[in-house]
Design an enzyme around this catalytic site. Structure first.
Site, PDB file in Angstrom:
ATOM      1  N   TYR A 145       0.852  -1.186   0.000  1.00  0.00           N
ATOM      2  CA  TYR A 145       0.000   0.000   0.000  1.00  0.00           C
ATOM      3  C   TYR A 145       0.889   1.238   0.000  1.00  0.00           C
ATOM      4  O   TYR A 145       1.850   1.325   0.760  1.00  0.00           O
ATOM      5  CB  TYR A 145      -0.879   0.010   1.257  1.00  0.00           C
ATOM      6  CG  TYR A 145      -1.748   1.241   1.400  1.00  0.00           C
ATOM      7  CD1 TYR A 145      -2.807   1.486   0.526  1.00  0.00           C
ATOM      8  CD2 TYR A 145      -1.523   2.161   2.425  1.00  0.00           C
ATOM      9  CE1 TYR A 145      -3.609   2.613   0.674  1.00  0.00           C
ATOM     10  CE2 TYR A 145      -2.326   3.287   2.574  1.00  0.00           C
ATOM     11  CZ  TYR A 145      -3.370   3.507   1.698  1.00  0.00           C
ATOM     12  OH  TYR A 145      -4.163   4.619   1.842  1.00  0.00           O
ATOM     13  N   ASP A 240       9.304   2.902  -0.232  1.00  0.00           N
ATOM     14  CA  ASP A 240       8.243   3.523   0.561  1.00  0.00           C
ATOM     15  C   ASP A 240       8.470   3.152   2.022  1.00  0.00           C
ATOM     16  O   ASP A 240       8.150   2.042   2.449  1.00  0.00           O
ATOM     17  CB  ASP A 240       6.870   3.042   0.073  1.00  0.00           C
ATOM     18  CG  ASP A 240       5.742   3.680   0.886  1.00  0.00           C
ATOM     19  OD1 ASP A 240       6.030   4.337   1.907  1.00  0.00           O
ATOM     20  OD2 ASP A 240       4.576   3.496   0.489  1.00  0.00           O
ATOM     21  N   LYS A 268       4.181   9.302   8.831  1.00  0.00           N
ATOM     22  CA  LYS A 268       3.967   8.707  10.153  1.00  0.00           C
ATOM     23  C   LYS A 268       4.967   9.219  11.202  1.00  0.00           C
ATOM     24  O   LYS A 268       4.831  10.344  11.664  1.00  0.00           O
ATOM     25  CB  LYS A 268       3.930   7.180  10.025  1.00  0.00           C
ATOM     26  CG  LYS A 268       2.738   6.796   9.120  1.00  0.00           C
ATOM     27  CD  LYS A 268       2.401   5.352   8.969  1.00  0.00           C
ATOM     28  CE  LYS A 268       1.089   5.261   8.166  1.00  0.00           C
ATOM     29  NZ  LYS A 268       1.016   4.209   7.199  1.00  0.00           N
TER      30      LYS A 268
HETATM   31  C1  LIG Z   1       0.374   4.705   5.752  1.00  0.00           C
HETATM   32  C2  LIG Z   1       1.142   4.447   4.521  1.00  0.00           C
HETATM   33  C3  LIG Z   1       1.060   5.308   3.414  1.00  0.00           C
HETATM   34  C4  LIG Z   1       0.080   6.440   3.344  1.00  0.00           C
HETATM   35  O1  LIG Z   1       0.342   7.438   4.273  1.00  0.00           O
HETATM   36  P1  LIG Z   1      -0.866   8.450   4.673  1.00  0.00           P
HETATM   37  O2  LIG Z   1      -0.200   9.423   5.579  1.00  0.00           O
HETATM   38  O3  LIG Z   1      -1.913   7.611   5.307  1.00  0.00           O
HETATM   39  O4  LIG Z   1      -1.333   9.075   3.403  1.00  0.00           O
HETATM   40  C5  LIG Z   1       1.886   5.055   2.348  1.00  0.00           C
HETATM   41  N1  LIG Z   1       2.745   4.017   2.352  1.00  0.00           N
HETATM   42  C6  LIG Z   1       2.854   3.166   3.388  1.00  0.00           C
HETATM   43  C7  LIG Z   1       3.836   2.062   3.343  1.00  0.00           C
HETATM   44  C8  LIG Z   1       2.035   3.345   4.497  1.00  0.00           C
HETATM   45  O5  LIG Z   1       2.111   2.470   5.515  1.00  0.00           O
END
Ligand SMILES: *Cc1c(COP(=O)(O)O)cnc(C)c1O
Length: 428
Positions: A145, A240, A268
């Site tokens: 994701y 990511d 995060k």
């Molecule tokens: C949470 C997450 C996102 C998205 O971040 P948001 O701040 O919710 O838009 C993208 N990549 C990874 C791996 C994530 O865990």
């Protein structure tokens, strides 16, 4: 069983005003049934609901709360920043300090830009890679994701779907077709795509440790192959690290797995619990961004002073206390305890863990990709989730989410969690 009458009333009211009653879908508890509790406050490793129940929290606001909730250093940093102004819309010194700090922690980052969410970070990194390479197509992996932008919402941590078909309604097919989706940990599939269309591929984006379909690890050699193929074909490799960044170590997953990506995405933890995202990497690529280069990206609140202050406080606290070795110890304690009680109860569980991230799949088969993860008995997970919640332990309300330990958790919390699991299994 905990009573949650106030939460139920609030949820009923919320349903009248907000689709599904929530501002982010997984909060609705759809995957496990029942209604969500409403948070009243949170502190340290605990979250308190509006009915007066207290839970040991392993969601940690989905990753950011690595120091626990309302960590004093972060609260102080936000308060003092707020007194100086909540947004400037013009450069300020803490953006520079934050950039320096991230660069010192993550060697692959030469330059960085701050934005407002992980979704913005990945979306912008993809656009940048396309602008830099002059190519359109990207590769992502089944079950990874990367936020909810159009081209990345393809097989994004969900069930079996046809290649290139959008997961979400509203994503134009023409956009989804530019995304090639591959199974994770499958070197042959990777080689085949690069042989076929390597010169058309702008970027590969991945979670180095996929943690949005539960949690599984890359097999030895897989990331090295990916690095080799992308380098050979002039493809931008995007790590990511929105979830793993600053959680698995000072340099995130890339530090412990020894992969040097071209670009990295953060979110995060880097915001200390305030809305933030960031992407950074090779200077020659980053300099393609406006105002230096032709790739446009912007944000009214980007580099927000409260978010920078909170993020800096978080990174400083993590580094100065060597939080990662403590988190590893707590993670190991949880793993040993959970594996032992599942075994004693003869419940087949694959307990997956790296550092302070974990997931238990209810299956006796090893899990290396999304197809494996789908073998988990999700009805069993739902019963486990509610059993734990009723015993005061809050796990993510979905089989396909990782759990998070914070530095505010204690060995006693871990022990209480293991005893709760033992009691749930005994009740089956
Ligand atoms: C949470 C997450 C996102 C998205 O971040 P948001 O701040 O919710 O838009 C993208 N990549 C990874 C791996 C994530 O865990």
């Amino acid at each position: 069983m905990s009573v949650r009458l106030r939460s139920e009333a609030l949820f009923a009211e919320s349903l009248k005003h907000t689709p599904g009653g929530v501002n982010s879908p997984v909060r609705a508890f759809r995957a496990v049934g029942g209604t969500p509790f409403f948070a009243a406050s949170a502190s340290g490793a605990r979250v308190n609901d509006v009915d007066g129940n207290t839970y040991i929290d392993y969601v940690g606001t989905w990753g950011p709360a690595i120091l626990g909730h309302a960590a004093p250093a972060i609260v102080r940093a936000i308060q003092s920043a707020a007194e100086r102004g909540t947004s400037f819309g013009i450069p300020h010194a803490q953006e520079v300090t934050m950039a320096q700090r991230v660069k010192a922690m993550v060697p692959s980052v030469d330059k960085i830009r701050f934005c407002n969410s992980g979704t913005e970070a990945t979306m912008s990194a993809i656009r940048l890679a396309r602008g830099f390479t002059g190519r359109d197509r990207i590769i992502k992996f089944d079950g990874c994701y990367h936020g909810h932008s159009d081209g990345l919402l393809v097989k994004a941590g969900s069930g079996a779907l046809t290649l290139g078909n959008p997961d979400s309604a509203g994503v134009p097919a023409a956009v989804a077709q530019q995304t090639v989706v591959l199974p994770f940990n499958d070197p042959e599939a990777l080689r085949a795509v690069f042989q076929d269309q390597g010169r058309d591929i702008a970027a590969v984006i991945l979670e180095l440790v996929p943690a949005n379909a539960g949690l599984y690890l890359p097999q030895p050699g897989y990331l090295a192959l990916l690095r080799q193929l992308t380098r050979d074909h002039g493809t931008v490799l995007i790590a990511d690290e929105v979830m793993t960044g600053f959680r698995l170590g000072p340099a995130g997953a890339q530090g412990i797995l020894e992969l040097i990506p071209d670009l990295s995405c953060f979110g995060k933890i880097i915001g200390g619990g305030l809305p933030v995202g960031a992407f950074g990497g090779r200077a020659d690529i980053m300099d393609y961004l406006a105002p230096l280069g032709p790739v446009y990206q912007a944000g009214t609140l980007s580099g927000n002073p409260l978010a920078m202050a909170a993020g800096l406080a978080a990174l400083e606290a993590l580094q100065s206390t060597d939080a990662w070795s403590r988190l590893e110890n707590l993670g190991a304690e949880l793993e040993q305890g959970m594996v032992a009680v599942a075994k004693a109860a003869q419940i087949p569980v694959q307990f997956q863990r790296i550092g302070s991230m974990f997931c238990g799949y209810f299956t006796n088969q090893p899990v290396w990709n999304l197809a494996d993860a789908m073998h988990s008995d999700r009805a069993r997970f739902a019963r486990f989730f509610h059993g734990m919640l009723d015993r005061g332990v809050y796990l993510a309300p979905s089989q396909f989410e990782a759990g998070f330990i914070s530095t505010a958790h204690t060995s006693a919390d871990i022990e209480a969690t293991v005893r709760a699991a033992e009691s749930v299994f005994a009740s089956w």
